[in-house]
Design a protein around this motif. Structure first.
Motif, PDB file in Angstrom:
ATOM      1  N   GLU A  34      12.160 -24.514-126.066  1.00 39.73           N
ATOM      2  CA  GLU A  34      11.069 -23.548-125.877  1.00 39.73           C
ATOM      3  C   GLU A  34      10.847 -22.724-127.141  1.00 39.73           C
ATOM      4  N   LEU A  35      11.940 -22.348-127.790  1.00 41.23           N
ATOM      5  CA  LEU A  35      11.819 -21.546-129.008  1.00 41.23           C
ATOM      6  C   LEU A  35      11.177 -22.357-130.135  1.00 41.23           C
ATOM      7  N   PHE A  36      11.514 -23.642-130.241  1.00 42.40           N
ATOM      8  CA  PHE A  36      10.874 -24.487-131.252  1.00 42.40           C
ATOM      9  C   PHE A  36       9.374 -24.602-130.983  1.00 42.40           C
ATOM     10  N   GLN A  37       8.990 -24.696-129.720  1.00 38.46           N
ATOM     11  CA  GLN A  37       7.562 -24.726-129.384  1.00 38.46           C
ATOM     12  C   GLN A  37       6.888 -23.410-129.767  1.00 38.46           C
ATOM     13  N   GLN A  88       8.124 -25.506-140.279  1.00 36.96           N
ATOM     14  CA  GLN A  88       9.367 -25.991-140.875  1.00 36.96           C
ATOM     15  C   GLN A  88      10.283 -24.815-141.233  1.00 36.96           C
ATOM     16  N   MET A  89       9.727 -23.803-141.857  1.00 37.49           N
ATOM     17  CA  MET A  89      10.521 -22.635-142.255  1.00 37.49           C
ATOM     18  C   MET A  89      11.072 -21.890-141.037  1.00 37.49           C
ATOM     19  N   LEU A  90      10.232 -21.701-140.028  1.00 33.04           N
ATOM     20  CA  LEU A  90      10.673 -20.988-138.823  1.00 33.04           C
ATOM     21  C   LEU A  90      11.764 -21.764-138.086  1.00 33.04           C
ATOM     22  N   VAL A  91      11.578 -23.070-137.930  1.00 34.31           N
ATOM     23  CA  VAL A  91      12.566 -23.890-137.221  1.00 34.31           C
ATOM     24  C   VAL A  91      13.875 -23.945-138.008  1.00 34.31           C
ATOM     25  N   GLU A  92      13.796 -24.045-139.324  1.00 33.14           N
ATOM     26  CA  GLU A  92      15.021 -24.026-140.134  1.00 33.14           C
ATOM     27  C   GLU A  92      15.776 -22.715-139.943  1.00 33.14           C
ATOM     28  N   GLY A  93      15.051 -21.611-139.925  1.00 33.43           N
ATOM     29  CA  GLY A  93      15.688 -20.311-139.712  1.00 33.43           C
ATOM     30  C   GLY A  93      16.346 -20.216-138.347  1.00 33.43           C
ATOM     31  N   VAL A  94      15.654 -20.709-137.322  1.00 32.49           N
ATOM     32  CA  VAL A  94      16.212 -20.713-135.967  1.00 32.49           C
ATOM     33  C   VAL A  94      17.475 -21.567-135.923  1.00 32.49           C
ATOM     34  N   THR A  95      17.396 -22.758-136.500  1.00 30.60           N
ATOM     35  CA  THR A  95      18.528 -23.687-136.469  1.00 30.60           C
ATOM     36  C   THR A  95      19.745 -23.110-137.178  1.00 30.60           C
ATOM     37  N   GLU A  96      19.540 -22.572-138.368  1.00 31.52           N
ATOM     38  CA  GLU A  96      20.657 -21.991-139.121  1.00 31.52           C
ATOM     39  C   GLU A  96      21.257 -20.791-138.392  1.00 31.52           C
ATOM     40  N   THR A  97      20.419 -19.964-137.817  1.00 37.16           N
ATOM     41  CA  THR A  97      20.891 -18.786-137.087  1.00 37.16           C
ATOM     42  C   THR A  97      21.654 -19.191-135.838  1.00 37.16           C
TER      43      THR A  97
END
Length: 82
Positions: free
Chosen positions: A36-39, A56-65
């Motif tokens: 849901e957050l990726f969407q 891409q930048m937002l998803v990378e930040g979410v993934t790393e966090t």
């Protein structure tokens, strides 16, 4: 509001949610919440001039966090168990 300021606010908001998701005990609930957050990252990115790069930048930040949050939780559990 400048686009840089908006990006900073969007990134902070989704990364905060990633930390909350990392704390979930249920793997299934965590997976659903991440999806849901990726969407949501995709919806936020639509408002920028280069939505593909922004998502891409937002998803990378979410993934790393999220990954850092999971590592911290595992480390805390290991310290308590030791």
């Amino acid at each position: 509001m400048s686009m840089i300021k908006r990006y900073c606010q969007d990134a902070e908001a989704v990364e905060f949610r990633a930390v909350e998701i990392a704390r979930m005990e249920s793997a299934r609930a965590s997976l659903l919440a991440l999806a849901e957050l990726f969407q949501e990252c995709g919806r936020l990115a639509d408002d920028y001039a280069d939505p593909e790069r922004m998502v891409q930048m937002l998803v990378e930040g979410v993934t790393e966090t999220w990954q850092a949050g999971r590592r911290n939780i595992r480390h805390e559990v290991e310290l308590v168990a030791a």
